[in-house]
Enzyme design. Sequence first.
Site, PDB file in Angstrom:
ATOM      1  N   GLY A 134     -39.056  32.774 -19.542  1.00  0.00           N
ATOM      2  CA  GLY A 134     -38.197  33.772 -20.189  1.00  0.00           C
ATOM      3  C   GLY A 134     -38.274  33.792 -21.698  1.00  0.00           C
ATOM      4  O   GLY A 134     -39.294  34.161 -22.279  1.00  0.00           O
ATOM      5  N   LYS A 205     -45.961  30.413 -12.511  1.00  0.00           N
ATOM      6  CA  LYS A 205     -45.827  30.132 -13.948  1.00  0.00           C
ATOM      7  C   LYS A 205     -46.736  28.964 -14.359  1.00  0.00           C
ATOM      8  O   LYS A 205     -47.376  29.006 -15.410  1.00  0.00           O
ATOM      9  CB  LYS A 205     -44.365  29.823 -14.277  1.00  0.00           C
ATOM     10  CG  LYS A 205     -43.446  31.021 -14.033  1.00  0.00           C
ATOM     11  CD  LYS A 205     -41.980  30.614 -14.022  1.00  0.00           C
ATOM     12  CE  LYS A 205     -41.062  31.808 -13.826  1.00  0.00           C
ATOM     13  NZ  LYS A 205     -39.658  31.409 -13.587  1.00  0.00           N
TER      14      LYS A 205
HETATM   15  N1  HSE Z   1     -35.997  33.137 -10.370  1.00  0.00           N
HETATM   16  C1  HSE Z   1     -36.562  32.573 -11.547  1.00  0.00           C
HETATM   17  C2  HSE Z   1     -35.761  31.342 -11.957  1.00  0.00           C
HETATM   18  C3  HSE Z   1     -36.608  33.515 -12.709  1.00  0.00           C
HETATM   19  O1  HSE Z   1     -34.815  30.974 -11.276  1.00  0.00           O
HETATM   20  O2  HSE Z   1     -36.119  30.735 -12.946  1.00  0.00           O
HETATM   21  C4  HSE Z   1     -37.701  34.520 -12.577  1.00  0.00           C
HETATM   22  O3  HSE Z   1     -38.951  33.906 -12.613  1.00  0.00           O
END
Ligand code: HSE
Length: 442
Positions: A134, A205
């Site tokens: 993020g 990721k």
């Molecule tokens: N669902 C993910 C999280 C965020 O809980 O980090 C989106 O990649």
Amino acid sequence: MQQVTLGMIGGGTVGGGVYQALQSNGALLASRTGLRFKLKRIAVKAFDEPRKVEIPERLMTTDWRAVVDDPEVDIVIELAGGTGVARQMVLAALRRGKPVVTANKALLSAHGQELFRTAREHGANIYYEASVAGGIPIIKALREGFIGNRILSLYGIVNGTCNYILSRMQAEGAAFDGVLADAQRLGYAEAEPSLDVDGFDSMHKTGILASLAHGFWVEPEKIHVEGIRNISQLDMGFAGQLGYTIKLLGVVKKLPARGRRKGGNGGAVQVAVYPALVPNRHVLASVSDSFNAVFVQGDVVGDTLFYGRGAGQDPTASAVLGDLADAALDLKHQAPDRVPAFVPHDDEGAVAPLADCISRYYLRLSVSDKPGVLARVAAILAASKIGISSVMQPEGHGGEAIPLIMMIHDATNAAMAKALGQIRRLPVVKAPPVMIRVEDLD
Ligand code: HSE
């Protein structure tokens, strides 16, 4: 002031966040870049979807092609998610030579090479800071800040949902199922939680980070993935007594070179996602709730740590705004490949088979409380040349089977799997052994 016109696909949580952030911070962005950002169109699933952030109807369309094809739209922001239509959207924009800003880790993980190739062929670029962790600018750090470093290791807590669940299990001694249900009620976890709790979101990721760190594209199928469903209160508690915290980690470690071409970049790279015991003295152990963190060791820089919110409306919008500034400035300076989406730099790069990867281990056995049990288990480990660093048999666990906890010295996953197979077959061992890797992060 020169204007840059934006088209966005996706009017959900993140899309709403980007719209709102452009309203509140558009002038700041303009003063810092010398460019005026105008959001012209937003493609949504339906005009009347419930939204936290209201989007004016005059901006909305339900036709994503109307965004991509609009000749005035200079930059396309893809926030639709998924890997099907989203792939078409991104390819269509790139084929028109338009830069794309995306938060879509699943798409990049599955189709990254195709998208990057298409971008190159059409003189466009892909900006994807929002796809990993993020609001933490880890993509920029790896591609630009650490360009002069070999990355020795990288450990990421990159899934906020799992970190929230594990943090609460640890703090409250609560069970996985109850905390997951709570997380779903509070909106942290999805109704279908598999993508998060089974480790696949972390896999997307971690694969992206590993690819950038090591300069060869890491195929998701090569990444060993374990989630957190099997983490029990018992193991959380014992790990705590031993001075550790259990975290779901994305692990990227360069293994020492063995028998590869002289002068080459050397060893293969471990790329994996699994829950691991992290020493409480290490800063990653303190990353709790839904926060993310990435710990990177570079050969020049040494140890670095990036910490922040890994998901949600505003942190993700922050990353998208950063990418928009880069994309717009690259357009202005006619330098779309100033920072290419992905630069291969290790021709020989390969993901190491998990069997060859080495770590320490936490082992919990359920055994009969009889003389000679420990000796039999120790004999199997000794025959496999696996060393024990400590043993704990806590009192107060009556019944047919009691817990026997061992901390194991460095061993390959292959050696551990073989020894565990033998241990499981001992009549005194009453349940499948629990094995959790230990990452000392040093
Ligand atoms: N669902 C993910 C999280 C965020 O809980 O980090 C989106 O990649």
